[in-house]
Motif scaffolding. Structure first.
Motif, PDB file in Angstrom:
ATOM      1  N   GLU A 300       3.525  -7.386  67.591  1.00 10.95           N
ATOM      2  CA  GLU A 300       3.856  -8.074  69.188  1.00 10.95           C
ATOM      3  C   GLU A 300       4.128  -9.473  68.528  1.00 10.95           C
ATOM      4  O   GLU A 300       5.273  -9.950  69.109  1.00 10.95           O
ATOM      5  CB  GLU A 300       2.668  -8.046  69.978  1.00 10.95           C
ATOM      6  N   ARG A 301       3.520 -10.104  67.728  1.00 13.51           N
ATOM      7  CA  ARG A 301       3.875 -11.379  67.393  1.00 13.51           C
ATOM      8  C   ARG A 301       5.333 -11.503  66.793  1.00 13.51           C
ATOM      9  O   ARG A 301       5.763 -12.508  66.997  1.00 13.51           O
ATOM     10  CB  ARG A 301       2.815 -11.804  66.296  1.00 13.51           C
ATOM     11  N   HIS A 302       5.473 -10.428  66.021  1.00 15.38           N
ATOM     12  CA  HIS A 302       6.903 -10.649  65.401  1.00 15.38           C
ATOM     13  C   HIS A 302       7.904 -10.000  66.148  1.00 15.38           C
ATOM     14  O   HIS A 302       9.063  -9.776  65.802  1.00 15.38           O
ATOM     15  CB  HIS A 302       7.015 -10.116  63.825  1.00 15.38           C
ATOM     16  N   MET A 360       4.251  -2.027  73.580  1.00 15.32           N
ATOM     17  CA  MET A 360       4.993  -1.103  74.080  1.00 15.32           C
ATOM     18  C   MET A 360       5.986  -1.640  75.183  1.00 15.32           C
ATOM     19  O   MET A 360       5.394  -2.291  75.965  1.00 15.32           O
ATOM     20  CB  MET A 360       4.490   0.435  74.341  1.00 15.32           C
ATOM     21  N   LYS A 361       7.458  -1.219  75.211  1.00 18.49           N
ATOM     22  CA  LYS A 361       8.129  -1.766  76.368  1.00 18.49           C
ATOM     23  C   LYS A 361       7.476  -1.061  77.844  1.00 18.49           C
ATOM     24  O   LYS A 361       7.001   0.163  77.628  1.00 18.49           O
ATOM     25  CB  LYS A 361       9.554  -0.929  76.064  1.00 18.49           C
ATOM     26  N   SER A 367      -4.312   1.163  75.576  1.00 20.52           N
ATOM     27  CA  SER A 367      -4.170   2.557  75.447  1.00 20.52           C
ATOM     28  C   SER A 367      -5.270   3.293  74.545  1.00 20.52           C
ATOM     29  O   SER A 367      -5.474   2.529  73.519  1.00 20.52           O
ATOM     30  CB  SER A 367      -2.841   3.010  75.147  1.00 20.52           C
ATOM     31  N   LYS A 368      -5.805   4.369  75.057  1.00 23.26           N
ATOM     32  CA  LYS A 368      -7.029   4.989  74.153  1.00 23.26           C
ATOM     33  C   LYS A 368      -6.538   6.341  73.851  1.00 23.26           C
ATOM     34  O   LYS A 368      -5.718   7.176  74.402  1.00 23.26           O
ATOM     35  CB  LYS A 368      -8.107   5.117  75.006  1.00 23.26           C
ATOM     36  N   ILE A 369      -6.738   6.849  72.494  1.00 22.34           N
ATOM     37  CA  ILE A 369      -6.256   8.059  72.040  1.00 22.34           C
ATOM     38  C   ILE A 369      -6.958   9.169  72.640  1.00 22.34           C
ATOM     39  O   ILE A 369      -8.300   9.189  72.783  1.00 22.34           O
ATOM     40  CB  ILE A 369      -6.346   7.994  70.425  1.00 22.34           C
ATOM     41  N   SER A 370      -6.642  10.211  73.019  1.00 26.48           N
ATOM     42  CA  SER A 370      -7.374  11.154  73.775  1.00 26.48           C
ATOM     43  C   SER A 370      -8.054  12.157  72.479  1.00 26.48           C
ATOM     44  O   SER A 370      -7.395  12.137  71.625  1.00 26.48           O
ATOM     45  CB  SER A 370      -6.463  12.288  74.655  1.00 26.48           C
ATOM     46  N   ARG A 371      -9.241  12.829  72.894  1.00 25.41           N
ATOM     47  CA  ARG A 371     -10.016  13.383  71.790  1.00 25.41           C
ATOM     48  C   ARG A 371      -9.118  14.462  71.553  1.00 25.41           C
ATOM     49  O   ARG A 371      -9.356  15.246  70.357  1.00 25.41           O
ATOM     50  CB  ARG A 371     -11.358  13.897  72.402  1.00 25.41           C
ATOM     51  N   ASN A 372      -8.147  15.031  72.527  1.00 28.49           N
ATOM     52  CA  ASN A 372      -7.610  16.279  72.041  1.00 28.49           C
ATOM     53  C   ASN A 372      -6.217  15.905  71.638  1.00 28.49           C
ATOM     54  O   ASN A 372      -5.196  17.095  71.170  1.00 28.49           O
ATOM     55  CB  ASN A 372      -7.596  17.050  73.268  1.00 28.49           C
ATOM     56  N   ASP A 373      -5.675  14.828  71.305  1.00 26.49           N
ATOM     57  CA  ASP A 373      -4.261  14.457  70.622  1.00 26.49           C
ATOM     58  C   ASP A 373      -4.610  14.643  69.277  1.00 26.49           C
ATOM     59  O   ASP A 373      -5.583  14.549  68.609  1.00 26.49           O
ATOM     60  CB  ASP A 373      -4.044  13.040  70.954  1.00 26.49           C
ATOM     61  N   PRO A 374      -3.355  14.953  68.644  1.00 20.13           N
ATOM     62  CA  PRO A 374      -3.232  14.762  67.128  1.00 20.13           C
ATOM     63  C   PRO A 374      -3.860  13.719  66.608  1.00 20.13           C
ATOM     64  O   PRO A 374      -3.795  12.513  67.056  1.00 20.13           O
ATOM     65  CB  PRO A 374      -1.846  15.142  66.729  1.00 20.13           C
ATOM     66  N   CYS A 375      -4.916  13.762  65.537  1.00 22.41           N
ATOM     67  CA  CYS A 375      -5.516  12.606  64.843  1.00 22.41           C
ATOM     68  C   CYS A 375      -4.408  11.600  64.236  1.00 22.41           C
ATOM     69  O   CYS A 375      -3.393  12.120  63.567  1.00 22.41           O
ATOM     70  CB  CYS A 375      -6.453  13.060  63.696  1.00 22.41           C
TER      71      CYS A 375
END
Length: 388
Positions: A300-302, A360-361, A367-375
Motif C-alpha cells: 500500500e505504501r508503494h 485492495m481496490k 480480511s481474514k482467511i477462511s478455515r476452509n479456503d486453500p492455504c
C-alpha cells in the motif's frame, strides 16, 4: 537554491564562527568571546581554574596542540573526512557554503578544522599550528595505524549487518579467519574504546557488541537473540562475498525475490522503479522477520494494490519462500533453508490466524482467511488442515 541546500547552508552557518578569517589558532581564540572559550573548554573536558580570557586561551592551546590528541582524532577519521583534512593542508582555506557538515563535523567538533562565516560566505581551514604539528607525525606509522583502525571498523560494520549482535571473542575469531595479520584481544579492546569515543551505529556491553537497533526498548529482544544464537555457527562466506555486506544497502537478489518481482510486474504494476523499491523493502522486512501484515502495508505504501484475493493467494507462497531464503540475525547470517540443512530441523510454520488488512481496490476492511479456503502457503491443503 532548493530546500535541502538551504538547510545544509543553515547548518554550516550555525557551526561557523562569525569572526574575521584568520589561520593562526592563537588569533582565532583571541577573536572569540570568553563565553565561547568556556564552551569549548567544556566540550574538551578541560577543567579551568579561572574565567580569565588569557588563561582560557592558554589552556585550550595546550590541549588543542597536543600531538597525541591530534593523532588520536585523525586516526578515527573516515575516508571522506581524512580526504577533506588533507585537502585543506595544502590550501589557505576552502570557501563552500554547501559543504556537507557530515564531512567536516567530526573534525570541527574536535577543533582540527575551523569554519568562519562572513559576507554570507563560509570558509573552512586547518590552523597553521595544527598543520605544523601534523607534519611532525611519523607518516608511514600513522597511515598504517589509520588503515588498521579502518579495517577493524569495516569488519565490525559487516558483522553488525550480518549478525546484529555478537560476543567480542567471536568477532576476533571472525576477523582472524579472513586476515593474515591477526587481531589480538588487547589490540581490539584498545581500538574498540577509541572507535566508541565518537558516535557509532553500535555499542558494547560486557562481553558483546550490538547494533544500536537494540538500544533502549529492544534490550529484551537482544538478550533473546544472544541466547538463541549461542550454539548456531556464523555464516562465513568467501572473503569477497563477506566484504559486500559492509554496504548497508546491500542484499543478495536471490531467485525468490526475483520471482516475486516478476509476478508483481506481470500482474500488479508495470512501474519497475516502484517495484524495485518495494522488493528492497520486502527483503529488509523479511530479514528482520517482521509480520506478513508489515509486508502488505509496504504494498500500500508503494501504491501497489491487489486486484483480488487470488493475487494475494499467489503472492503469499512467494513471500514465504523469501522468508525462508533471506539471511537473518536469528540464524547468525544463515537462511532458514541453510539452517534446515545444518540442523535437520524443518522450516518454520507461518501463522495466518490473525486478520490481515489487504490493500485492495474498493476494500478497506481487514480480511481474514477462511478455515476452509486453500492455504495461502500453496500446499494445496485447506487452511484448517495446514498452517491454520
Amino acid at each position: 537554491m532548493d530546500y535541502f541546500e538551504k538547510e545544509r547552508e543553515k547548518i554550516n552557518v550555525l557551526n561557523a564562527y562569525e569572526t574575521r578569517l584568520v589561520s593562526n589558532l592563537n588569533a582565532i581564540l583571541k577573536n572569540l568571546q570568553t563565553k565561547e572559550l568556556m564552551q569549548i573548554a567544556s566540550r574538551l573536558n578541560i577543567k579551568y581554574e579561572s574565567i580569565n580570557k588569557e588563561f582560557l586561551i592558554n589552556s585550550l592551546l595546550k590541549e588543542m596542540l597536543d600531538i597525541n590528541k591530534i593523532e588520536n582524532v585523525l586516526v578515527l577519521t573516515r575516508d571522506f573526512e581524512f580526504d577533506f583534512f588533507t585537502d585543506l593542508l595544502c590550501k589557505d582555506y576552502i570557501q563552500d557554503n554547501l559543504f556537507p557538515y557530515g564531512y567536516s563535523g567530526f573534525l570541527q567538533d574536535n577543533y582540527i578544522i575551523f569554519s568562519f562565516y562572513g559576507d554570507r560566505k563560509i570558509y573552512f581551514l586547518v590552523p597553521e599550528e595544527i598543520k605544523k604539528i601534523y607534519s611532525k607525525i611519523d607518516q608511514p606509522r600513522f597511515l598504517k595505524k589509520h588503515k588498521r583502525y579502518k579495517q577493524i571498523n569495516q569488519y565490525l560494520h559487516i558483522c553488525l549487518n550480518l549478525y546484529g549482535a555478537f560476543k567480542k571473542k567471536n568477532f576476533i575469531e571472525i576477523f582472524n579467519h579472513y586476515n593474515d595479520e591477526k587481531l589480538k584481544p588487547e589490540e581490539f579492546f584498545a581500538v574498540l574504546d577509541a572507535l566508541l569515543s565518537r558516535q557509532q551505529m553500535f555499542y558494547e556491553d560486557d562481553d558483546f557488541i550490538a547494533c544500536d537497533y537494540f538500544e533502549d526498548d529492544n534490550f529484551v529482544e537482544l538478550e533473546s537473540l544472544l541466547k538463541y544464537t549461542d550454539e548456531i555457527p556464523f555464516y562465513m562466506p568467501s572473503k569477497d562475498k563477506f566484504l559486500k555486506f559492509e554496504d548497508d544497502g546491500y542484499f543478495e537478489m536471490i531467485p525468490q525475490l526475483q520471482n516475486l518481482k516478476d509476478f508483481i510486474l506481470n500482474n500488479m504494476s508495470s512501474n519497475e522503479q516502484d517495484v524495485d523499491y518495494l522488493i528492497d523493502d520486502i527483503e529488509i522486512i523479511c530479514s528482520m522477520e517482521e509480520s506478513f501484515q508489515d509486508i502488505l502495508n509496504e504494498f500500500e505504501r508503494h501504491n501497489i494494490i491487489f486486484e483480488n484475493t487470488s493475487q494475494l493467494n499467489k503472492i503469499i507462497p512467494l513471500i514465504i519462500d523469501i522468508y525462508n531464503n533471506v539471511r537473518t540475525w536469528s540464524n547468525r547470517g544463515h537462511t532458514y533453508c541453510e539452517m534446515s540443512k545444518i540442523t535437520g530441523k524443518s522450516l518454520p510454520d507461518w501463522d495466518f490466524d490473525e486478520p490481515l488488512y489487504i490493500p485492495m481496490k474498493n476494500n478497506k476492511k481487514p480480511s481474514k482467511i477462511s478455515r476452509n479456503d486453500p492455504c495461502p502457503c500453496g500446499s494445496g491443503k485447506k487452511y484448517k488442515k495446514c498452517c491454520g
